[in-house]
Design a protein around this motif. Sequence first.
Motif, PDB file in Angstrom:
ATOM      1  N   LEU A 235       1.133  -1.736  -0.069  1.00 36.80           N
ATOM      2  CA  LEU A 235       0.327   0.420   0.069  1.00 36.80           C
ATOM      3  C   LEU A 235       1.007   1.496   0.416  1.00 36.80           C
ATOM      4  N   ILE A 236       1.841   1.018   0.653  1.00 40.46           N
ATOM      5  CA  ILE A 236       2.800   2.419   0.814  1.00 40.46           C
ATOM      6  C   ILE A 236       3.951   2.708   0.113  1.00 40.46           C
ATOM      7  N   GLU A 237       4.027   1.653  -1.203  1.00 39.11           N
ATOM      8  CA  GLU A 237       4.988   1.955  -2.537  1.00 39.11           C
ATOM      9  C   GLU A 237       4.508   2.627  -2.749  1.00 39.11           C
ATOM     10  N   PRO A 238       6.573   3.891  -2.642  1.00 42.11           N
ATOM     11  CA  PRO A 238       6.737   5.319  -3.450  1.00 42.11           C
ATOM     12  C   PRO A 238       6.284   5.288  -4.959  1.00 42.11           C
ATOM     13  N   SER A 239       6.583   4.220  -5.607  1.00 35.83           N
ATOM     14  CA  SER A 239       6.193   4.012  -7.010  1.00 35.83           C
ATOM     15  C   SER A 239       4.894   3.369  -7.188  1.00 35.83           C
ATOM     16  N   LEU A 240       4.144   4.353  -8.126  1.00 37.54           N
ATOM     17  CA  LEU A 240       2.719   3.694  -8.259  1.00 37.54           C
ATOM     18  C   LEU A 240       2.914   2.741  -9.071  1.00 37.54           C
ATOM     19  N   LYS A 241       3.980   2.406  -9.547  1.00 40.89           N
ATOM     20  CA  LYS A 241       4.169   0.665 -10.655  1.00 40.89           C
ATOM     21  C   LYS A 241       4.080  -0.005  -9.491  1.00 40.89           C
ATOM     22  N   ARG A 242       4.629  -0.246  -8.393  1.00 37.05           N
ATOM     23  CA  ARG A 242       4.573  -1.484  -7.653  1.00 37.05           C
ATOM     24  C   ARG A 242       3.331  -0.847  -6.180  1.00 37.05           C
ATOM     25  N   ARG A 243       2.906  -0.228  -6.253  1.00 36.81           N
ATOM     26  CA  ARG A 243       1.400  -0.330  -5.491  1.00 36.81           C
ATOM     27  C   ARG A 243       0.081  -0.239  -6.148  1.00 36.81           C
TER      28      ARG A 243
ATOM     29  N   LEU B 197      -0.514 -11.223  -2.525  1.00 33.07           N
ATOM     30  CA  LEU B 197       0.134 -10.371  -3.273  1.00 33.07           C
ATOM     31  C   LEU B 197       0.004  -9.871  -4.345  1.00 33.07           C
ATOM     32  N   SER B 198       0.055  -9.038  -5.262  1.00 30.13           N
ATOM     33  CA  SER B 198       0.124  -8.484  -5.947  1.00 30.13           C
ATOM     34  C   SER B 198       1.884  -8.665  -6.790  1.00 30.13           C
ATOM     35  N   GLN B 199       1.598  -8.790  -8.444  1.00 22.95           N
ATOM     36  CA  GLN B 199       2.746  -9.696  -8.666  1.00 22.95           C
ATOM     37  C   GLN B 199       4.116  -8.091  -8.944  1.00 22.95           C
ATOM     38  N   THR B 200       3.285  -7.146  -8.373  1.00 23.58           N
ATOM     39  CA  THR B 200       4.128  -5.448  -8.429  1.00 23.58           C
ATOM     40  C   THR B 200       4.977  -5.223  -6.851  1.00 23.58           C
ATOM     41  N   GLY B 201       3.569  -6.332  -5.877  1.00 27.97           N
ATOM     42  CA  GLY B 201       4.190  -5.870  -4.887  1.00 27.97           C
ATOM     43  C   GLY B 201       5.794  -6.575  -4.404  1.00 27.97           C
TER      44      GLY B 201
END
Length: 457
Positions: free
Chosen positions: A244-252, A268-272
Motif C-alpha cells: 500500500l505504501i510503495e512510493p512507486s505507483l508501479k509497485r503499489r 500480494l500482486s506481482q508488483t509488490g
Amino acid sequence: MLQADQVLQERYQLKQKLGQNAGRQTWLAEDLQVVPPEPVIIKLLTFGGDMQWDDLKLFEREAQVLKQLNHPRIPKYRDSFSIDDRTLWFGLVQSYIPGDSLKDLLTQGKKFTETEVRKIAVSVLQILIHLHKLNPPVLHRDIKPSNLIWGEDQNIYLVDFGAVQDRAAAEGATFTVVGTYGYAPMEQFGGRTVPASDLYALGATLVHLLTGVAPADLPQSDLTIEFRDRINASSRLVSWIEELIEPSLKRRFSQAQQAFDALKSGHLSQTGSRKISPPTHTRVKLRKSREQLLIELPPTQHSSLEKLGLWLKIAVVGLIGAVSLLSFCMAIAYGLAFSGGGLGFSLVVVLAWAGLGFHFLQTTFGYERIAIDEQDFLIQKLLFNRCIRQRKGVNSEIKDVFQSLQIEASGTFDTTYSRSKEIITIQTQDQRYSFGLGLSAVECVWIAQEIKSWLRL
C-alpha cells in the motif's frame, strides 16, 4: 464572532466548537427544525483574512460531492448556506456520527490489535471501492486517523471530504495540492492524484495505528516508511501494508478492489513484495548457490526472567535429587530399610534433573541448520556439531513460507506468563515445519523471503 448557543439560519443552534484553524471552524450543533432536535456537524469557512480562493473552491466542491454520495458510512449532506455577519461565512451541514476519531483513540493511548487494524482496513477499502467506482471517480485525498471515526455502533466512518477530487485526472493536469504530510504520497504533492493515492494514505494510517507513531516521525529508506521492526503483526499483513505504501505507483496496488482481494486472500500482486535487505548485526549465516541454500540459525536468545526460571528449576530439582540419593546411600551404608518406591522416586528426580540440564544445553548452545537442495529440505537441530533432531520434507509439496507467531508459556515456580515469539514456517500440503524461534521479526521475514526466492515460489 460565533459563540455557543447562537442560532444560525434560524435553525441550527451551535453547541460545541470541535475544531478551528485559519478561517475554518467545525461545530457540533442541533437542528431545531427536527422534532426532537437532531445533532449535526456544521463546517464553517470565513471569506477574507487567510482564506484563499482555492479554499472556497474546495469547500464548494465538498458540498457538491456530498450531495451526490449515498453510502451508509459517509456523513450525509443536509444543507449549505452563507451568512453575512460583517464577515462572510459559508456553512456546510452534515449528519453527525457519534463516536471517536482514530486520532483521539491514539491520543488516549489505545493500542490497536491486528484484528482491529484488519477491520479498519476492510471497512475503509469498502468505502473506497464505492467512491472509486463512481463516474467520475471520487478521490478523498486526505485519509488519516483524524478523518476516520470509530462509531458507537462499532462501524468505521470516513469523514471530512474537504480535499475531495470529483473528476478524473487527465494526463499532465494539475490540481490544488492537498493532503497531510506523512499520509499523502509523492504524486499527490506533485498535483496529480489517482485512486492508488488514497490507498497509500490508508496504508500510512494503518502504520500509525500499529506503531503508535505518526508516519512522518518514522525512519524512511528510499522514500519508503520503515516500520517492520516496531510492530508485532503477521508477515502477510505487514507485506500487504508495504505494498500500500510503495512510493512507486508501479509497485503499489492500483485499485481498492485489488487491495481488498489481496487482504482477504493473503496473496500480494506481482508488483509488490518489496525485497527485504539482510538485517544489520544479524547472527544468521546464509549461503546459497544454484545447487543448495544453507541457513544456520544461532542459539535462541532468552530473556533474563526465562533464564532465571530455568536455573531455579534446575537448582531445585537437582537439590531434591541429591537429597534423595544421599538418603538412599546412607540407608544402604547403615543397613536401614529403604523402599523400592523411594529408590524409584530418586531415579525419577535424577532423570528430571538430567532432562532439564539437557534442555538448558540445547537452548543455550544448540543451533539450527536448514539445508534446501533441488528436491528436498532438511531442518536439523545440532548440539556441539551433533544432530539431535531433524525433520525432512519435499520441495514439491511446499505451499508457502512465512513468518508467524508461537505462543510460549513459561515462568518460575509461582509465576506463569505467556509471550509470543517469531518463527518461520514452511507450510506443505498437510504439515507445518517451524524453526527460528527467538529471531527478530525482520530476520524471520528476510529468511522466509530468501527461501521463497530460492525455491521460486
